[in-house]
Design a protein around this motif. Structure first.
Motif, PDB file in Angstrom:
ATOM      1  N   GLY A   1       0.894  -1.067   0.244  1.00 39.40           N
ATOM      2  CA  GLY A   1       0.400   0.312  -0.266  1.00 39.40           C
ATOM      3  C   GLY A   1       0.715   1.256  -0.102  1.00 39.40           C
ATOM      4  N   ALA A   2       1.617   1.296   0.822  1.00 39.72           N
ATOM      5  CA  ALA A   2       2.766   2.738   0.666  1.00 39.72           C
ATOM      6  C   ALA A   2       3.802   2.522  -0.864  1.00 39.72           C
ATOM      7  N   ARG A   3       3.534   1.562  -1.806  1.00 41.84           N
ATOM      8  CA  ARG A   3       4.219   2.231  -3.252  1.00 41.84           C
ATOM      9  C   ARG A   3       3.286   2.371  -3.985  1.00 41.84           C
ATOM     10  N   TYR A   4       1.558   1.881  -3.808  1.00 40.27           N
ATOM     11  CA  TYR A   4       0.834   1.965  -4.926  1.00 40.27           C
ATOM     12  C   TYR A   4      -0.420   3.137  -4.041  1.00 40.27           C
ATOM     13  N   LEU A   5      -0.329   4.286  -4.447  1.00 35.96           N
ATOM     14  CA  LEU A   5      -1.602   5.114  -4.973  1.00 35.96           C
ATOM     15  C   LEU A   5      -2.863   3.591  -4.878  1.00 35.96           C
ATOM     16  N   PRO A   6      -4.309   4.084  -3.983  1.00 38.93           N
ATOM     17  CA  PRO A   6      -5.132   3.634  -4.391  1.00 38.93           C
ATOM     18  C   PRO A   6      -6.086   4.577  -5.623  1.00 38.93           C
ATOM     19  N   ILE A   7      -6.664   3.894  -6.428  1.00 35.12           N
ATOM     20  CA  ILE A   7      -7.033   3.951  -7.970  1.00 35.12           C
ATOM     21  C   ILE A   7      -7.827   5.260  -8.596  1.00 35.12           C
ATOM     22  N   SER A   8      -8.287   5.538  -7.158  1.00 30.60           N
ATOM     23  CA  SER A   8      -8.897   6.501  -7.045  1.00 30.60           C
ATOM     24  C   SER A   8      -8.431   7.857  -7.458  1.00 30.60           C
ATOM     25  N   GLU A   9      -7.010   7.908  -5.995  1.00 28.48           N
ATOM     26  CA  GLU A   9      -5.949   8.891  -6.066  1.00 28.48           C
ATOM     27  C   GLU A   9      -5.538   9.255  -7.609  1.00 28.48           C
ATOM     28  N   HIS A  10      -6.390   9.272  -8.722  1.00 30.49           N
ATOM     29  CA  HIS A  10      -5.245   9.667  -9.781  1.00 30.49           C
ATOM     30  C   HIS A  10      -6.733  11.075 -10.546  1.00 30.49           C
ATOM     31  N   GLY A  11      -6.511  11.736 -11.487  1.00 27.69           N
ATOM     32  CA  GLY A  11      -6.647  12.017 -12.126  1.00 27.69           C
ATOM     33  C   GLY A  11      -6.473  12.232 -13.492  1.00 27.69           C
ATOM     34  N   LEU A  12      -7.100  12.168 -14.497  1.00 27.46           N
ATOM     35  CA  LEU A  12      -6.885  11.724 -16.166  1.00 27.46           C
ATOM     36  C   LEU A  12      -7.000  13.212 -16.997  1.00 27.46           C
ATOM     37  N   ILE A  13      -5.832  13.335 -17.885  1.00 30.50           N
ATOM     38  CA  ILE A  13      -5.391  14.063 -18.778  1.00 30.50           C
ATOM     39  C   ILE A  13      -5.336  13.496 -20.305  1.00 30.50           C
ATOM     40  N   GLY A  14      -5.498  14.126 -21.052  1.00 28.29           N
ATOM     41  CA  GLY A  14      -5.496  13.325 -22.335  1.00 28.29           C
ATOM     42  C   GLY A  14      -5.368  14.053 -23.067  1.00 28.29           C
ATOM     43  N   ASP A  15      -5.612  13.731 -24.862  1.00 25.76           N
ATOM     44  CA  ASP A  15      -5.122  14.852 -26.259  1.00 25.76           C
ATOM     45  C   ASP A  15      -6.118  14.430 -26.965  1.00 25.76           C
ATOM     46  N   LEU A  16      -7.061  13.609 -26.998  1.00 25.21           N
ATOM     47  CA  LEU A  16      -8.088  12.618 -27.608  1.00 25.21           C
ATOM     48  C   LEU A  16      -6.933  11.551 -28.903  1.00 25.21           C
ATOM     49  N   ARG A  17      -6.013  11.356 -28.672  1.00 31.68           N
ATOM     50  CA  ARG A  17      -4.883  10.073 -28.792  1.00 31.68           C
ATOM     51  C   ARG A  17      -4.996   8.829 -27.690  1.00 31.68           C
ATOM     52  N   THR A  18      -4.619   9.827 -26.818  1.00 35.90           N
ATOM     53  CA  THR A  18      -3.677   8.961 -25.381  1.00 35.90           C
ATOM     54  C   THR A  18      -4.248   9.725 -24.334  1.00 35.90           C
ATOM     55  N   ALA A  19      -3.919   9.156 -22.685  1.00 38.78           N
ATOM     56  CA  ALA A  19      -4.412   9.771 -21.595  1.00 38.78           C
ATOM     57  C   ALA A  19      -2.907   9.203 -20.788  1.00 38.78           C
ATOM     58  N   ALA A  20      -3.520   9.972 -20.018  1.00 36.47           N
ATOM     59  CA  ALA A  20      -2.027   9.686 -18.991  1.00 36.47           C
ATOM     60  C   ALA A  20      -3.041   9.665 -17.251  1.00 36.47           C
ATOM     61  N   LEU A  21      -2.691   9.184 -16.408  1.00 35.30           N
ATOM     62  CA  LEU A  21      -3.210   9.628 -15.053  1.00 35.30           C
ATOM     63  C   LEU A  21      -2.246   9.871 -13.944  1.00 35.30           C
ATOM     64  N   VAL A  22      -2.727  11.061 -13.500  1.00 32.31           N
ATOM     65  CA  VAL A  22      -2.006  12.043 -12.840  1.00 32.31           C
ATOM     66  C   VAL A  22      -2.170  11.633 -11.305  1.00 32.31           C
ATOM     67  N   GLY A  23      -0.922  10.921 -10.356  1.00 31.59           N
ATOM     68  CA  GLY A  23      -1.743  10.817  -8.809  1.00 31.59           C
ATOM     69  C   GLY A  23      -1.890  12.155  -7.943  1.00 31.59           C
ATOM     70  N   THR A  24      -2.081  11.806  -6.867  1.00 25.90           N
ATOM     71  CA  THR A  24      -2.840  13.562  -6.015  1.00 25.90           C
ATOM     72  C   THR A  24      -1.311  13.553  -5.399  1.00 25.90           C
ATOM     73  N   ASN A  25      -0.062  12.594  -5.984  1.00 27.56           N
ATOM     74  CA  ASN A  25       0.827  12.877  -4.932  1.00 27.56           C
ATOM     75  C   ASN A  25       1.556  13.783  -6.772  1.00 27.56           C
ATOM     76  N   GLY A  26       1.729  13.363  -7.328  1.00 31.04           N
ATOM     77  CA  GLY A  26       1.636  14.689  -8.430  1.00 31.04           C
ATOM     78  C   GLY A  26       2.433  13.548  -9.304  1.00 31.04           C
TER      79      GLY A  26
END
Length: 614
Positions: free
Chosen positions: A13-38
């Motif tokens: 658990g110390a090595r993985y953020l919960p799945i929900s602790e992420h936001g999504l960005i993208g450019d209509l071709r791909t996407a990335a998950l950004v954690g609440t830890n940056g």
């Protein structure tokens, strides 16, 4: 918004953020998950279904990541720049406040569409804060070696399959694999990091502060201009619009494809085997997305997806088509039909949940319900968008003609069970929908059709469902013919207009579903013990079913129950209003994230509940 430093207990658990602790960005071709830890811990380049560059969400040690955070103890909060998919992560420390603005500029084919630029802009808004960055790509799902070359404020990462260029306004250092930076910002100062895919036609290019500001503003304008096309002004406008922005992010602009989710192998059960690759186009999911988009007034997405299907084989004459039908259940985002499934044994999986899978073996399954979702979306596009063309009507007719000869056979069903084909009621229901909607179009538009045969098949399906899909012993419709097991897909019966939402048989079914499959507004798909699906383990409640339940209650006139169930479901969203596929036993989000299915059903439930409330 919510504070974002939560972590799961235990060593993993110390090595993985919960799945929900992420936001999504993208450019209509791909996407990335950004954690609440940056940290960016999931990013595939240059497309949704390309091998990952950052995948520490699937293996904290071998997956690769882009860390960027304040280098002192902080608390964080994360939110979207209003009405956009630009993500802001804020850091609050004893000596100052700063934020990271994460976004991908959206470009057209004429403006370096191959660059796939990811921009991370750090701004100190109060006081002073030290920052640290570590850029550690791991190409080819962490299996492909690479080199790194540092040239001042530019670093080139090269593997045998691709190259990335990192440019920064901060000083960079490197070793044989990674690049890092330590810098301090005073109030009002900014640092910029830009990661570009480079190749023969795209060379490294610096991203100075002024250009980052321009691209930030252009990206904000793009998303706000798109969202301004929404016609929804109901009670849950902000929630609905966030779901619409998610669905748009999951669109692959070059073809009009819509992926089911931007991730692979996030588990439905921690430590279980129910881990799947969702970075492909399910005909069903995409068709339902079109319904949601049309409800909000977005017609261009529907047209693009129709064009995608036209090129996949829906244009066939119906002659010589195999028993599996004129369409596969899913395709690659470029339309390819071969999606072999294999396991990445070198990755440990999220919180040790192996296997990590790429590809999807469900491609070859027979799922007859997809034709109902598809033709219903064509019907709605013809009704709310533009009248369909004569060529497209010929395609619809070919599909319906095929269905008339093939609806009465077992299949794997909507939940893609791997325990063999069965006579699922939902599959029959959606075959009825396909034929019934085609008859409506033919009658309304005076289009040519073999109406006697179509009506005969439609009525035969109806009678079979009413005769063999009804369990007199339990007083409920059932998961399959001649069965007494329940399934949440039954919630679609009144929504598909197969049965009145106040019909006594339906109300009895709704009560039975509430007793057997509903847990405080959360709905399980089915009981794997009563209805084995060929897989080990259990799963959480399925969020699309929970929103279907809201809509079923609303249509039945049980508005107080419906509104309470809806408001409860909203509390299971993450701090940004995003949902994974499922909700676990203690309210945690499980499965691929964010999931199109969940967000499109939220839009539908909100729209219909709002209308029912008046």
């Amino acid at each position: 918004m919510a504070f974002g430093n939560a972590c799961l207990g235990g060593v993993d658990g110390a090595r993985y953020l919960p799945i929900s602790e992420h936001g999504l960005i993208g450019d209509l071709r791909t996407a990335a998950l950004v954690g609440t830890n940056g940290t960016i811990d999931w990013y595939c380049c240059p497309r949704f279904d390309a091998p990952s560059v950052f995948a520490s969400i699937l293996d904290a040690d071998r997956g690769g990541s882009f860390e960027l955070a304040a280098d002192v103890p902080t608390r964080t909060r994360q939110f979207y720049f209003p009405d956009t998919n630009v993500l802001i992560t804020r850091f609050f420390a004893s000596d100052g406040v700063a934020e990271i603005q994460d976004f991908m500029p959206v470009v057209d084919e004429s403006r370096e569409a191959a660059r796939h630029r990811l921009i991370r802009r750090v701004i100190c808004v109060r006081g002073t804060l030290p920052f640290r960055a570590r850029i550690a790509p791991r190409f080819g799902y962490g299996a492909e070696p690479h080199t790194v070359e540092l040239r001042g404020h530019e670093a080139l990462f090269r593997s045998r399959s691709m190259a990335l260029a990192l440019t920064a306004t901060a000083t960079l250092e490197c070793d044989d694999q990674d690049v890092w930076s330590h810098f301090k910002l005073l109030e009002g100062e900014t640092a910029v990091f830009a990661l570009d895919q480079i190749g023969d036609d795209v060379v490294p290019r610096a991203c100075p502060r002024a250009e980052a500001e321009e691209q930030f503003e252009a990206t904000v304008r793009f998303w706000r201009r798109w969202l301004a096309g929404s016609r929804y002004h109901g009670r849950w406008r902000e929630t609905v619009h966030r779901s619409a922005l998610v669905l748009k992010l999951l669109t692959y602009a070059p073809t009009g494809a819509i992926v089911a989710a931007p991730t692979t192998s996030l588990p439905e059960q921690i430590g279980g085997e129910r881990n799947w690759d969702y970075r492909y186009v399910w005909v069903r999911d995409a068709a339902f997305c079109i319904y949601a988009m049309l409800r909000l007034g977005f017609t261009s997405e529907a047209e693009a997806f129709m064009a995608f299907l036209d090129e996949r084989g829906m244009q066939g004459s119906g002659q010589g088509i195999a028993d599996t039908g004129p369409l596969q259940i899913m395709y690659g985002i470029d339309g390819r039909d071969d999606l072999p499934e294999y396991e990445l044994s070198h990755l440990e999986g999220y919180l040790g949940s192996a296997p990590v899978r790429v590809g999807n073996a469900a491609t070859g399954q027979l799922q007859l319900d997809i034709y109902g979702a598809l033709i219903d979306s064509v019907y709605l596009y013809d009704k709310w968008g533009q009248p369909i063309s004569s060529d497209r009507w010929d395609e619809v007719g070919a599909v319906v003609d095929w269905l008339c000869g093939h609806w009465d056979q077992p299949d794997e069903g909507i939940w893609e069970t791997r325990g063999g084909r069965r006579n699922f009621l939902y599959s029959r229901l959606m075959c009825w929908v396909a034929i019934e909607r085609a008859i409506r179009m033919a009658n309304r538009r005076g289009l040519p059709a073999d109406l006697p045969r179509w009506r005969q098949s439609r009525d035969a399906i109806y009678r079979q469902i009413m005769r063999r899909g009804w369990s007199a012993e339990r007083g409920t419709f059932a998961q399959g013919l001649d069965s007494d097991v329940l399934d949440a897909s039954l919630l679609m019966m009144p929504m598909a207009k197969f049965i009145s939402p106040t019909d006594p048989k339906w109300l009895s079914t709704l009560d039975a579903l509430t007793t057997d499959l509903v847990s405080d507004s959360l709905v399980y798909r089915y009981d794997p013990q009563a209805s084995p699906d060929g897989l080990r383990g259990t799963e959480g409640t399925f969020s699309i079913c929970s929103f279907w339940y809201v809509e079923a209650l609303a249509r039945a006139g049980r508005l107080e129950e419906a509104q309470l169930a809806f408001e409860k479901m909203l509390t299971y969203a993450n701090h940004l209003g995003l949902y994974a596929e499922e909700i676990g036993p203690t309210g945690e989000q499980l499965g691929n994230f964010p999931q199109a299915f969940t967000h499109l059903s939220l839009i539908s439930a909100a729209f219909n509940l709002d209308r029912a409330l008046g």
